[in-house]
Design an enzyme around this catalytic site. Sequence first.
Site, short mmCIF file in Angstrom:
data_model
loop_
_atom_site.label_atom_id
_atom_site.label_comp_id
_atom_site.label_asym_id
_atom_site.label_seq_id
_atom_site.Cartn_x
_atom_site.Cartn_y
_atom_site.Cartn_z
N MET A 16 0.83 -1.19 0.00
CA MET A 16 0.00 0.00 0.00
C MET A 16 0.88 1.25 0.00
O MET A 16 2.09 1.18 0.13
CB MET A 16 -0.92 0.02 1.23
N CYS A 17 0.24 2.38 -0.11
CA CYS A 17 0.92 3.66 -0.14
C CYS A 17 0.03 4.70 0.53
O CYS A 17 -1.05 4.39 1.01
CB CYS A 17 1.20 4.11 -1.58
N ARG A 18 0.50 5.91 0.58
CA ARG A 18 -0.30 7.08 0.95
C ARG A 18 -0.07 8.12 -0.13
O ARG A 18 1.06 8.30 -0.61
CB ARG A 18 0.12 7.64 2.30
#
Length: 251
Positions: free
Chosen positions: A1-3
């Site tokens: 995942m990332c932001r």
Amino acid sequence: MCRHLAYLGPAAPIGEVVIAPPHGLFTQSWAPRRQAHGTVNADGFGVGWYAPGDPVPARYRRAGPIWGDLSFADLARVVRTGALMAAVRDATEASADGEAGASPFASGAWLFSHNGAIRDWPHSLADVAASLPPADLLGLEARCDSALVWALVLHRLRQDHEPPEALAEAVDTLGAAAPGSRLNLLLMDGETIAATAWGDTLWYLADPGRCVVVASEPYDDDPRWTEVPDHTLLTATRTDVLLTALKEASA
């Protein structure tokens, strides 16, 4: 995942949007508050921004964590912009892509980021990849899932689909091919932001007529932050935010 996040508003130093907020993207790289999948986003980062009078954005991307790049701290202090996209990365799989695998991806006036993961990558998207023109596949910046997702969106943009339509169609295709994937997509051209909430958090902060921020999670405790429901398409300008339900894809 990332932001990730996108900003449209008055010209400001990049650092005021990315680094300075108490729970900003810089802090989210090691201490996100609402990230459900993964805990540290240290597999690269990137920022894309628009300069006045130039429709093609500049980018600064690196393979390492944002907190370890002293050059970026200097750049973010002095470069001002009224439109930017930034992301910190937690890679789906380890790879040799380096900074080429870090969002934002770009083509012409477009910036793009994918916060999520494709289920059963890469096998689940073999047919989707085969449906794209060979030149699109040969032009991929990286071998990661996000790069192929970007190729799918960009193919639709090149066919003159409007940005919200391009994202909605891509999510429908990807969701059917790889059920259970997380498909929070973010697209901007310097004037408009389009985004999807699909499997992870998405929020926006709007000050109509002045600015709008669309982000994986709030970067401060301003009560005006609004959560976007899952399976929703967001379209935003400096003056308006529109939310539209996305249908559940079926395999």
